[in-house]
Scaffold this active site. Structure first.
Site, mmCIF file in Angstrom:
data_model
loop_
_atom_site.group_PDB
_atom_site.id
_atom_site.type_symbol
_atom_site.label_atom_id
_atom_site.label_comp_id
_atom_site.label_asym_id
_atom_site.label_seq_id
_atom_site.Cartn_x
_atom_site.Cartn_y
_atom_site.Cartn_z
ATOM 1 C CG ASP A 51 60.355 0.477 11.455
ATOM 2 O OD1 ASP A 51 60.929 1.547 11.180
ATOM 3 O OD2 ASP A 51 60.499 -0.110 12.544
ATOM 4 C CD GLU A 83 63.105 3.786 16.002
ATOM 5 O OE1 GLU A 83 63.629 4.267 17.015
ATOM 6 O OE2 GLU A 83 61.922 3.402 15.999
HETATM 7 ZN ZN ZN Z 1 59.617 6.306 16.115
#
Ligand code: ZN
Length: 392
Positions: free
Chosen positions: A74, A141
């Site tokens: 991401d 994340e």
């Molecule tokens: Zn990162």
């Protein structure tokens, strides 16, 4: 693999708009790169939500040392696109400066690409891998390490002997990180006309009591970790009240804590909950509630083989021996550290301070060098070079 191909893989990754979502497209692209080596790799998709899957690619014979590479798929939102000189999802290369631009160029599609390419090159050259190398590509994340959480809970990190997270950091090797706790406290009151505050319950007044108590609690904690320093606490959002002639019936605050092992996350949860319980018990009109949002534990590595190796090899590729460093930011390591087995986790990979900003970029020389460096660390850690010689 040719340099142009390595750059093209990174461009492809940047062109997939995986802004806090759509990681499955990234996973599919990476899986397709490994597809020609179907006999020698195991490719597993581990779903998190619709359109959002983690990807695990394993190679090697499973004996010996197991090394993990991890990167998140991401990226954060590009923000105001007008302020970008280069298209955020173009992956444009500026020949003059030798930089490649785009959201994720630094954080961390270059690091993800580097890990993928290290493995692809080993497969391409048919290098026998005695141990195992495992790619753990994650979702979400940036917004809470969801993917790493899912993979860790499902046991994908339990066999590792070491993990390299290729987050953007090339000035040193990060081996310790503070934990992170975001929390929210809400206060519910009773509305009334401001001319008769005695008829209502002021939610702001009650919230301020929590504010003062938590400030006092945190000020008492001056413990210091030799690597990470002191815990920090900051209340960053406070909201409450709608108009000046009404007693507010709702107020809310959010705080951020960067924790250290000396004052553990568990103890912090307990202490904050105790403040809320005590205040609620002290006054029947006090209605406070606390919620913790995606807390992450600190990471501390002692002396270990992976860090030692990563340091020893570094002067061959960079002007200096990379120093051991610490970070106060959160990353997937805080989830992976909760695997069944203890193993060292280090953060090192291509990128720079342009992460999350406009015209995010990666220096292409640095990107290509980091691939060679990471390949060398990986080969020595799992003992490929040694094994190949013995067999020859
Ligand atoms: Zn990162």
């Amino acid at each position: 693999m040719k340099d142009s191909e390595k750059i093209s893989i990174l461009q492809h990754l940047i062109q997939i708009e995986s802004v806090n979502d759509h990681e499955e497209q990234v996973a599919d692209y990476i899986a397709a790169l490994f597809a020609p080596y179907g006999q020698q790799v195991q490719i597993t998709k581990v779903p998190f939500a619709k359109g959002r899957v983690n990807l695990v690619v394993t190679m090697g014979n499973g004996n010996g040392t197991h090394l993990g590479f991890s990167g998140h798929m991401d990226v954060v939102d590009p923000g105001n696109v007008e302020k970008w000189e280069h298209a955020p999802f173009g992956g444009e290369v500026d020949e003059a400066s030798n930089k490649l631009f785009g959201r994720g160029a630094s954080d961390m599609k270059s690091g993800l690409a580097a890990a993928v390419i290290v493995m692809l090159e080993l497969l391409e050259s048919n290098t026998p891998v005695q141990g195992q190398i495992k790619l753990l590509a994650t979702v979400g994340e940036e917004t809470g390490e969801y993917g790493a959480h899912v993979l860790t809970q499902a046991g994908y990190a339990d066999d590792l002997d070491g993990l390299i997270i290729t987050e953007p950091h090339m000035d040193g090797i990060i081996t310790s990180c503070k934990g992170v706790i975001d929390y929210q406290v809400t206060s519910v009151g009773v509305p009334a006309h401001s001319s008769r505050p005695d008829m209502g319950v002021n939610a702001i007044d009650n919230l301020i009591q929590f504010y003062l108590a938590v400030k006092q609690l945190m000020a008492q904690h001056q413990e210091e970790n030799p690597k990470l320093g002191k815990m920090t606490h900051s209340i960053d959002i406070i909201e409450g009240g709608k108009q000046v002639n009404s007693v507010p019936d709702f107020a809310m605050l959010k705080g951020n804590i960067r924790s250290i092992p000396e004052y553990s996350n568990e103890q912090i949860f307990a202490d904050i909950q105790a403040i809320v319980a005590k205040l609620n018990a002290s006054d029947p009109q006090m209605k406070l509630a606390v919620k913790f949002i995606y807390p992450e534990v600190p990471i501390i590595n002692g002396e270990n083989q992976l860090t030692k190796l990563a340091q020893e090899i570094s002067p061959k590729y960079f002007a200096k021996t990379l120093p051991v460093e610490s970070s106060s930011g959160a990353n997937d390591g805080s989830e992976f550290v909760q695997a069944q087995k203890d193993f060292p986790i280090i953060l090192v990979g291509p990128g720079n301070n342009s992460s999350h900003g406009y015209d995010e970029y990666v220096d292409l020389d640095q990107y290509l060098t980091s691939i060679q460096y990471l390949a060398d660390v990986a080969q020595q850690f799992v003992g490929i070079a040694k094994t190949a010689k013995v067999e020859a």
